[in-house]
Enzyme design. Structure first.
Site, PDB file in Angstrom:
ATOM      1  N   TYR A  95      10.210  16.396  10.072  1.00 55.84           N
ATOM      2  CA  TYR A  95       9.271  16.836   9.676  1.00 55.84           C
ATOM      3  C   TYR A  95       8.720  18.152  10.466  1.00 55.84           C
ATOM      4  CZ  TYR A  95       5.066  18.372   8.294  1.00 55.84           C
ATOM      5  OH  TYR A  95       3.729  20.074   7.262  1.00 55.84           O
ATOM      6  N   LYS A 151       9.239  22.229  10.439  1.00 55.92           N
ATOM      7  CA  LYS A 151       8.084  23.564   9.956  1.00 55.92           C
ATOM      8  C   LYS A 151       8.553  24.613  11.123  1.00 55.92           C
ATOM      9  CE  LYS A 151       7.056  21.948   6.503  1.00 55.92           C
ATOM     10  NZ  LYS A 151       6.731  22.769   5.700  1.00 55.92           N
TER      11      LYS A 151
END
Ligand SMILES: NC(=O)c1ccc[n+]([C@@H]2O[C@H](COP(=O)([O-])OP(=O)(O)OC[C@H]3O[C@@H](n4cnc5c(N)ncnc54)[C@H](OP(=O)(O)O)[C@@H]3O)[C@@H](O)[C@H]2O)c1
Length: 269
Positions: A156, A160
């Site tokens: 994740y 990002k």
């Protein structure tokens, strides 16, 4: 130029069925721009669309689409018809906390499809249309986890960072085409995001527990204010200070420290 002249007549917000995306949709509508709402939960989109039309008097259009699907862009284009998108908010996103090696590989790959592949396709498609008109805007949803690498949230965090870099690079590149791009890097924000993952910051020690949890409205408003002015926006003073302190440390925050902090918030660790 006024907001609606620069970014109208339609904005497209992905992940509009909850949280930060919903707040973006409401905030954009309040600025007089019609909104296309994209997500999987049709009932949520229909309800939000009706509320926005009643509150703001703009037009709305709901598109049910799974952005990880190969046909997502085609579905969206077919549904849009002649509506011209002047503002793209690449907001939909998800991730999995916990030990990377314990995760299912397909789930991790799907996170890359949702968090990186879909926003790339949409920015490419709608960016070309904006370039032809010489105006427009794109918001990329990054995170402070895209500034500081987050152990136990590794994939994740990496997706990002991709959004942050992509947005900041396009900010410089597309300004020549009249297109504003901003990377929005929120810290902890109230939404459904943490309902879906194993993460509980209430287990942090007192100084960290005081970390600000921002509202989705504050985060979306900061992103919209930053559009046309900044390449990167970190909403909230405390997060801006945290990011500044981390950058000033000789080699950033030591990874063992972020690992420790993350593990404390994972109830099963
Ligand atoms: N909350 C935070 O603390 C935080 C911090 C930094 C960055 N962010 C970023 O902010 C963005 C929005 O997250 P949020 O906090 O508002 O979380 P959220 O409430 O869980 O919203 C996620 C949105 O993405 C949509 N979505 C998920 N999977 C999808 C798929 N396969 N296809 C289409 N839409 C999909 C969801 O709608 P459906 O389920 O209806 O499809 C929902 O509307 C994400 O990119 C996240 O990484 C959040």
């Amino acid at each position: 130029m006024k907001f609606a002249e620069k970014y109208g007549p339609w904005a497209l917000v992905t992940g509009a069925s909850s949280g930060i995306g919903e707040a973006f949709a409401r905030g954009i509508a309040a600025r007089g721009v019609n909104v296309v709402l994209v997500a999987r939960r049709a009932d949520r989109l229909t309800q939000l669309a009706a509320e926005i039309e009643a509150d703001s008097g703009v037009r709305t259009h709901a598109i049910t689409a799974d952005l990880t699907g190969d046909d997502a862009l085609q579905t969206i284009c077919d549904e849009l018809g002649t509506r011209r998108i002047g503002l793209l908010v690449n907001n939909a996103g998800a991730g999995q906390t916990g030990a990377f090696l314990d995760h299912d590989l397909d789930t991790e790959l799907a996170a890359i499809d949702l968090n990186c592949r879909a926003p790339l396709m949409l920015a490419h498609h709608f960016g070309r249309i904006m370039r032809a008109e010489g105006r427009g805007g794109i918001v990329m949803l990054a995170s402070i986890a895209g500034i500081l690498p987050a152990p136990m949230f590794a994939n994740y965090s990496a997706t990002k960072a991709w959004n942050r870099f992509f947005g900041e690079a396009l900010h410089a590149e597309l300004t020549h085409d009249g297109i504003d791009v901003v990377s929005l890097c929120p810290g902890l924000t109230q939404s459904e995001f943490f309902d879906k993952v194993d993460f509980n910051p209430s287990q942090w020690p007192a100084p960290l527990k005081a970390t600000t949890i921002m509202s989705a409205e504050e985060v979306a408003a900061a992103g919209l204010r930053g559009l046309g002015h900044s390449s990167q926006v970190v909403p909230g003073l405390s997060y801006r200070w945290l990011m500044r302190a981390a950058r000033m440390a000789p080699s950033g925050l030591p990874p063992w420290l972020t690992d420790r902090v993350m593990r404390l918030a994972l109830p099963s660790r």
